[in-house]
Design a protein around this motif. Sequence first.
Motif, PDB file in Angstrom:
ATOM      1  N   GLY A   1     -11.461   4.714   1.067  1.00 44.90           N
ATOM      2  CA  GLY A   1     -10.955   3.346   0.946  1.00 44.90           C
ATOM      3  C   GLY A   1      -9.540   3.214   1.476  1.00 44.90           C
ATOM      4  N   LYS A   2      -8.686   4.198   1.150  1.00 43.35           N
ATOM      5  CA  LYS A   2      -7.305   4.181   1.653  1.00 43.35           C
ATOM      6  C   LYS A   2      -7.279   4.306   3.176  1.00 43.35           C
ATOM      7  CE  LYS A   2      -3.735   5.083  -0.348  1.00 43.35           C
ATOM      8  NZ  LYS A   2      -2.518   4.284  -0.629  1.00 43.35           N
TER       9      LYS A   2
ATOM     10  N   GLN B   1     -11.803   0.906  -3.004  1.00 45.23           N
ATOM     11  CA  GLN B   1     -10.795   1.476  -3.888  1.00 45.23           C
ATOM     12  C   GLN B   1     -10.957   0.980  -5.323  1.00 45.23           C
ATOM     13  OE1 GLN B   1      -6.660   1.730  -2.012  1.00 45.23           O
ATOM     14  NE2 GLN B   1      -7.724   0.479  -0.495  1.00 45.23           N
TER      15      GLN B   1
ATOM     16  N   PHE C   1      -4.817  -2.184  -7.256  1.00 45.57           N
ATOM     17  CA  PHE C   1      -5.670  -2.273  -6.072  1.00 45.57           C
ATOM     18  C   PHE C   1      -6.194  -3.694  -5.894  1.00 45.57           C
ATOM     19  CE2 PHE C   1      -6.760   2.446  -6.782  1.00 45.57           C
ATOM     20  CZ  PHE C   1      -5.801   2.850  -5.867  1.00 45.57           C
TER      21      PHE C   1
ATOM     22  N   LEU D   1     -12.077   7.322  -2.982  1.00 44.86           N
ATOM     23  CA  LEU D   1     -10.767   6.667  -3.003  1.00 44.86           C
ATOM     24  C   LEU D   1     -10.023   6.917  -1.695  1.00 44.86           C
ATOM     25  CD1 LEU D   1      -8.948   4.982  -4.851  1.00 44.86           C
ATOM     26  CD2 LEU D   1      -7.934   7.114  -5.666  1.00 44.86           C
TER      27      LEU D   1
ATOM     28  N   SER E   1      -3.674   6.378   4.384  1.00 39.32           N
ATOM     29  CA  SER E   1      -3.335   5.081   4.977  1.00 39.32           C
ATOM     30  C   SER E   1      -2.626   5.259   6.307  1.00 39.32           C
ATOM     31  CB  SER E   1      -2.454   4.274   4.025  1.00 39.32           C
ATOM     32  OG  SER E   1      -3.183   3.861   2.893  1.00 39.32           O
TER      33      SER E   1
ATOM     34  N   THR F   1     -13.981   2.614  -7.184  1.00 38.76           N
ATOM     35  CA  THR F   1     -14.091   4.073  -7.169  1.00 38.76           C
ATOM     36  C   THR F   1     -14.271   4.609  -8.589  1.00 38.76           C
ATOM     37  OG1 THR F   1     -12.728   4.309  -5.184  1.00 38.76           O
ATOM     38  CG2 THR F   1     -12.920   6.236  -6.612  1.00 38.76           C
TER      39      THR F   1
ATOM     40  N   PHE G   1      -3.798  11.704  -0.423  1.00 38.40           N
ATOM     41  CA  PHE G   1      -3.843  10.333  -0.913  1.00 38.40           C
ATOM     42  C   PHE G   1      -2.829   9.451  -0.185  1.00 38.40           C
ATOM     43  CE2 PHE G   1      -2.426   7.120  -4.078  1.00 38.40           C
ATOM     44  CZ  PHE G   1      -3.636   6.442  -4.249  1.00 38.40           C
TER      45      PHE G   1
ATOM     46  N   ASP H   1       0.824  -1.204   0.000  1.00 39.88           N
ATOM     47  CA  ASP H   1       0.000   0.000   0.000  1.00 39.88           C
ATOM     48  C   ASP H   1       0.863   1.262   0.000  1.00 39.88           C
ATOM     49  OD1 ASP H   1      -2.881   1.183   0.694  1.00 39.88           O
ATOM     50  OD2 ASP H   1      -1.418   2.206   1.955  1.00 39.88           O
TER      51      ASP H   1
ATOM     52  N   ARG I   1      -6.558   0.221 -11.362  1.00 45.18           N
ATOM     53  CA  ARG I   1      -7.478  -0.655 -10.633  1.00 45.18           C
ATOM     54  C   ARG I   1      -6.869  -2.032 -10.368  1.00 45.18           C
ATOM     55  NH1 ARG I   1     -13.836  -0.084 -12.431  1.00 45.18           N
ATOM     56  NH2 ARG I   1     -14.218   1.923 -11.383  1.00 45.18           N
TER      57      ARG I   1
ATOM     58  N   ILE J   1     -10.548  -2.549   0.143  1.00 42.95           N
ATOM     59  CA  ILE J   1     -10.058  -2.760  -1.216  1.00 42.95           C
ATOM     60  C   ILE J   1     -11.212  -2.708  -2.217  1.00 42.95           C
ATOM     61  CG2 ILE J   1      -8.878  -4.385  -2.748  1.00 42.95           C
ATOM     62  CD1 ILE J   1      -7.448  -5.442  -0.165  1.00 42.95           C
TER      63      ILE J   1
ATOM     64  N   ASN K   1      -8.474   0.988   4.774  1.00 44.47           N
ATOM     65  CA  ASN K   1      -7.441  -0.032   4.602  1.00 44.47           C
ATOM     66  C   ASN K   1      -6.254   0.233   5.507  1.00 44.47           C
ATOM     67  OD1 ASN K   1      -6.666  -2.436   3.265  1.00 44.47           O
ATOM     68  ND2 ASN K   1      -5.264  -1.287   1.967  1.00 44.47           N
TER      69      ASN K   1
END
Length: 508
Positions: free
Chosen positions: A137-138, A123, A203, A134, A85, A126, A81, A46, A200, A120, A141
């Motif tokens: 999702g990050k 992501q 991901f 997005l 995470s 998205t 972005f 990631d 994609r 996931i 995760n």
Amino acid sequence: MPNLDALAQAAAHEHSYTPLTAIRIYWRAFGWCMFMSIGALLWGYDAQVGGGILSVPSFRRDFGSIIDGQPVLSAAWQSGFNSASSIGGMFGGLSLGWIADHFGRRGAVAIACCVSIVAIILQFFTPVEANPMLLVGKLINGFALGMYVSSASSYSSEISPLALRGITTGAVNLWIVLGQFLSNGVIEGTGTRDDKYAYRLPFAIQWIFPVILLAGLPFAPESPWWLVRKGRNDDARKVIARLAGADLDLDLHVAQIRETIELEEREAASASYLDLFRGVNLRRTIVASMVFVLQQVAGVVFVLGFSTYFFELAGFADENAFRLGVGVTAIGIVGNLIAGVYVNKFGRRFLFNWGMVGCAIVNFLIAFLALPGRTSTNWAMAIFTLIYNLVYQVGIGPLGYVIFAEVSSAKLRSKTVGFSILINSLCGMIANIVIPYLVNPDEANLGGKVGFIFGGLGAIGTVWAWFFIPETKNRTVDELDVMFERRITARKFGEYKIEDVTDVHEKQ
């Protein structure tokens, strides 16, 4: 009253193992440590896919804006972005203490897998220009990733014999680098596509590993330390027999765990997060956290996390930038293997401190090469990036995961490890926010000259490490307890003599 004779016998037994002997006897434990560390691969994947996807033209087209006819991602969005995470990882690491203490190490990993699969999905599906989705999702995760790394470190520390502890906890970083390598390889293979699957597919690859973990968890042994703490001594005995064979003195090893826990409970009856900052545990918490602060101070995000994107900004074609990114992480794998071979020979403190020195020097060299502003220096800078990763992965990278798992007490291990991962994520988030503004052409445009900043910070960090990072090689949990209780200075940990374990706790 703790049975100090049991501790003395168990300590002597553990000290008698060489790494090869320990692998031969505890090969099942070694294998399960590697299995539980698969989650750490996703942490590395990631982290690297964030910087790598920024270099994918179709990703910049679908989630960026057109400036001077070229798709560009703003520094602000890049920071968000890449830091999402890390923010999630902060909460994931912090929550591990409670989750792992209540549901066990296996239960914590299972929860992380379920969270990761959902994240996931977000992501992967998205839509174009749906940047907030997005980021969510990050973020989700990241929560799972923080739990993955914390659980892997705690688990490896608790089921490994003394001779393997440095190898298995250090291997957590190897799995992180393997994730980075896989990420770069996937980006190289898909990044030149002109459709949405260019980003994609990277991901989607992440789905593989939570599924593997969920499939294997029912067969994985639980940590015997957690079982003893829950009063399940018979189950702990069965686990130890499964990990090392029935020929081992099972009662002695269960007694060692039980008596060590009892000794620590005599020092502190509770095991809350506040206890991380009380008495001698404060020092242990600071050391466990600072190893990750020093990783960021040494410039790991600058040199490695943005390597592919930086190569493109420096003028390399997309194809060469992707290949250099793969080469950087391949060198990292070699460095981790070298560290695994020498961690017990040279010790934790030696490798970590000299890794700090080496990274600071390479940062300065990269910065000096950036001064002329000529593209003829690009390949030289790329070579120093490879050298940096070798130095980092022989020293600071894997040894950080060894040290932070070993300096924590058994009673507070899951909380200390989780808090340290929080600090790791926080530092990574700050670096990911700041560095795009320093590197990007539309901001400070420092490029490789950022090496001056991290070279200077690394030099300062080297001084701190010299005075405060202890040598934990060949020390059992109860031996480390007494040295911290006696406030032995970090520089004397390696040479400190404990004549008799009954002398270890004469004040108990």
